[in-house]
Write an enzyme that holds these catalytic residues in place. Structure first.
Site, short mmCIF file in Angstrom:
data_model
loop_
_atom_site.label_atom_id
_atom_site.label_comp_id
_atom_site.label_asym_id
_atom_site.label_seq_id
_atom_site.Cartn_x
_atom_site.Cartn_y
_atom_site.Cartn_z
N VAL B 146 0.85 -1.19 0.00
CA VAL B 146 0.00 0.00 0.00
C VAL B 146 0.89 1.24 0.00
CG1 VAL B 146 -1.73 1.31 1.27
CG2 VAL B 146 -1.85 -1.19 1.23
N CYS B 147 0.64 2.11 -0.97
CA CYS B 147 1.34 3.40 -1.08
C CYS B 147 2.86 3.17 -1.07
CB CYS B 147 0.89 4.32 0.04
SG CYS B 147 1.42 6.03 -0.14
N GLN B 148 3.59 3.84 -0.20
CA GLN B 148 5.05 3.66 -0.14
C GLN B 148 5.40 2.19 0.14
OE1 GLN B 148 6.83 5.03 3.43
NE2 GLN B 148 8.78 5.61 2.48
#
Lengths: 389, 354
Positions: B146-148
């Protein structure tokens, strides 16, 4: 806000001129003689009774005596807010309290803004020549109102102790300020132009202030900075050199922070102009916001767009990053300076703790590597804690 | 022309209404001891330094045979995926029969401020994947980022493809050369060395939150609190608000070397997308990814714009790849009522069919 903000220091006057044109064309004609005020559907006395009854449940609210309109509503808002704040002081939940604090801060701003606009319309001059003066007075007042809101944005990214500095608190920096003043004195004394700018700056002229800071900084770099860059001598030479470097960095930060602040100030004024424009249009169609939430939405939407326009400019990115970097370098040097001063005290400072922590970090990784080698050789268990999955 | 006058009755009516809501809201607050974060049952199964791994308690007798490991971003906490029962992506995944593990990266402090990209990807993530592989006696597991955390997981997959059965990326920043998104614009000339050094190598999570709030300055810093009072008489809405607030401002400080590397190699030099990234002396090139890839993004994402995520699909060598786009923002992908019911089944179907 255009994409070409290359001279933030000069933009203020351009903005004022365009605002002057705007107001003379739109606001003046919109302010007709007082119209017949509609009679409230509910008598004031009944409304007040209803309000007092509503508040009676809570001992923290103190219902004031009603005052004649138009201050009644604002008084009630204020009293409601004070009572709610008292009540919230008893709530131990930090998250909720923070939310409430922000809400009430917004509410205070609403009251001040409402006062501002009413005051503005009350002062609308019939003499067009008085517009410039009125505008500059009101723009200054508007910025004072919104400044508490803008400061958190303007101070973002800066190290915590520099945010405080940015917000105007210079506690602990008196000696450095004094040193800078001493450095500037001979420069200013030799320059009538700088003296004139300083005189205007002292009277509150923002452009003059920024111009003064920039020129003084340039002059400083050409003269005093070179002197301060000379190698020091004597037993305290390292400390003297660090102090000089710290002064140099502080000056750099001050100049950049002033430019950064100007972009925000300029945008706040830009937003005011757009908001006024929008409100005048709404007035012509009979849709002026009547309540806090209605007014807030118009105010917020206008400001949001103005600031997003600003944030998307290349100029903002450059000025913001320069300011953050300058502030960060200043903090690093200042921390280093403090640690030098504390070196002789009988407890470890941050530098010494860092050295220990870094060594522990390296040892930790070394242990992990060795564990993996052992595990690969089939001789040992992992250091990491495993629990049954 | 028309001149509109101010009618005091309307603000008074609003005052009465807001006061009634405030009163009811205070009662709701006083009745609330626990805002109910992370409702899905889980157990701690692995610890390394400050990093923890939890396994969600299976809700079916025989969960899917290949577990899925979730790698969240370092800048916020992983429980956003399990914020509340009725909108929990985790809960839906577990209920559908998936065997779900999640990483809690912890709160770096002291020694941890020296952590590097290598420590996170080649160290912790690799160790955790090995632990799950060993536990389940598997060569490969499924990896969801998720994301980074997705960017890190993608880097990992490119280096250890033999250990990853399929890769799922949610709102993943990949192509950092895009001009969409203020974070990307602002980071390009950021002096991250000066910023991190000023904070003694441990960059404050609060300062990151300031940056995120500046992306929508009024909306994120003021508006939501102003409008909050208008719905606080509704206890469900009030709890929703409080849960989101608790999560948003639960932001770990960032280890200096890791943050510096992420800004420089990713935001400023776009090394992963360009195939020039090295982690621990080994190449991390998306072209090395050959497993099935599912990519999910939010079309209104202001933190990770779609233009940054989409190119990943073409950058990998996988032949089996799917791009799913939802008309929501960065967080809406996980908590929006419009999407929450869709992502759980989407992941389940993807995992069970691969």
């Amino acid at each position: 806000m255009s994409q070409e903000i290359t001279n933030p220091w000069g933009a203020w006057m351009d903005m004022s001129k365009s605002a002057w044109d705007f107001w003379t064309k739109s606001v003046q004609k919109a302010t007709t003689p007082p119209a017949e005020r509609p009679t409230p559907a509910t008598p004031w006395s009944d409304m007040y009774d209803q309000y007092a009854k509503m508040m009676s449940w809570n001992p923290f609210f103190q219902v004031p005596q009603p005052k004649p309109e138009p201050t009644l509503v604002q008084n009630l808002y204020k009293q409601w807010e004070d009572g709610a704040r008292n009540f919230m002081a008893l709530i131990p939940q930090p998250t909720a309290k923070d939310a409430y604090e922000r809400f009430f801060s917004s509410y205070q701003m609403f009251n001040r803004l409402q006062d501002f606009w009413k005051d503005y319309l009350a002062k609308v001059p019939t003499d067009a020549g008085a517009w410039q003066e009125l505008w500059s007075q009101q723009a200054e007042q508007y910025q004072r109102i919104v400044a508490p809101m803008l400061q958190p944005f303007a101070g973002n990214f800066l190290p915590e102790n520099l945010k405080a500095l940015y917000d105007g608190s210079a506690k602990g920096w008196d000696s450095i300020q004094s040193l800078i003043t001493n450095l500037f004195e001979p420069v200013v004394a030799a320059s009538p132009e700088l003296q004139e700018l300083l005189a205007k700056a002292v009277q509150g002229d923002k452009d003059a202030y920024l111009d003064f800071m920039k020129r003084a900084a340039d002059t400083y770099r050409e003269v005093s900075s070179r002197v301060l860059s000379m190698p020091a001598m004597g037993s305290n030479q390292r400390l003297v050199e660090k102090t000089q470097k710290l002064v140099d960095t502080y000056l750099d930060y001050t100049v950049k922070a002033a430019g950064y602040s100007t972009l925000f100030t300029e945008s706040a004024s830009d937003a005011m102009q757009k908001l006024a424009d929008h409100l005048m249009n709404l007035q012509q169609t009979g849709e002026v916001p009547q309540t806090f939430l209605e007014f807030y939405k118009v105010w917020s939407d206008t400001n949001e767009q103005v600031f997003l326009d600003l944030f998307n400019t290349d100029a903002f990115e450059i000025v913001m990053n320069d300011t953050i970097a300058a502030g960060s370098k200043l903090k690093t040097l200042y921390d280093d300076y403090l640690q030098d001063a504390m070196q002789t005290l009988p407890f470890p400072n941050r530098r010494e703790m860092d050295a220990v922590e870094e060594e522990v970090y390296k040892l930790r990784n070394k242990v992990k590597d060795l564990e993996k080698q052992l595990k690969a050789a089939g001789t040992g268990a992992s250091r990491t804690t495993r629990k049954s999955a | 022309m028309t001149t509109q006058t101010w009618e005091p009755a309307k603000p008074l009516e609003e005052l009465f209404r807001l006061n009634a809501k405030l009163t009811a809201g205070l009662e709701n607050l006083l009745d609330t001891d626990d805002i109910g974060l992370e409702p899905t049952p889980k157990e701690l199964v692995y610890e390394e330094d400050r990093v923890k791994v939890f396994r969600y308690v299976p809700q079916v007798a025989k969960p899917h045979g290949v577990p899925i490991l979730i790698s969240y971003a370092l800048v916020n906490k992983q429980y956003m995926l399990d914020l509340q029962a009725d909108r929990s992506m985790i809960e839906r995944m577990v209920a559908s029969g998936l065997d779900v593990y999640i990483i809690d990266w912890g709160y770096p402090a002291g020694v941890d401020k020296f952590l590097t990209l290598e420590d996170y990807v080649d160290g912790y993530l690799n160790n955790i994947v090995d632990f799950i592989r060993t536990t389940h006696n598997l060569d490969k597991i499924n990896l969801l980022g998720v994301c980074q955390g997705a960017t890190m997981a993608a880097c990992y997959t490119s280096m250890y493809q033999e250990k990853v059965n399929s890769f799922i990326g949610f709102v993943m920043p990949f192509d950092f050369s895009t001009d969409d998104g203020l974070l990307f614009k602002w980071s390009r000339h950021m002096d991250i060395d000066a910023m991190v050094d000023a904070h003694n190598n441990l960059y404050p999570g609060d300062s990151l939150n300031d940056a995120f709030n500046m992306l929508k300055p009024l909306e994120l810093s003021l508006d939501k609190y102003v409008y909050f009072i208008d719905k606080m008489d509704n206890k469900d809405a009030l709890l929703d608000f409080l849960r989101m607030e608790a999560w948003i401002y639960d932001s770990p400080d960032q280890a200096g070397p890791m943050l510096k590397r992420f800004i420089k190699d990713f935001y400023q030099e776009n090394r992963f997308a360009e195939g020039t990234l090295q982690i621990g002396g080994r190449p991390a090139d998306p072209k090395n990814i050959t497993c099935p890839v599912l990519l999910v993004l939010g079309l209104k994402d202001h933190l990770v714009p779609p233009a940054s995520t989409r190119p990943f699909i073409d950058a990998v060598s996988s032949s089996d790849k799917t791009l799913k786009e939802y008309p929501v923002g960065h967080i809406g992908v996980f908590v929006s009522s419009r999407v929450a019911g869709d992502t759980g089944p989407l992941i389940h179907d993807w995992v069970t069919s691969h």
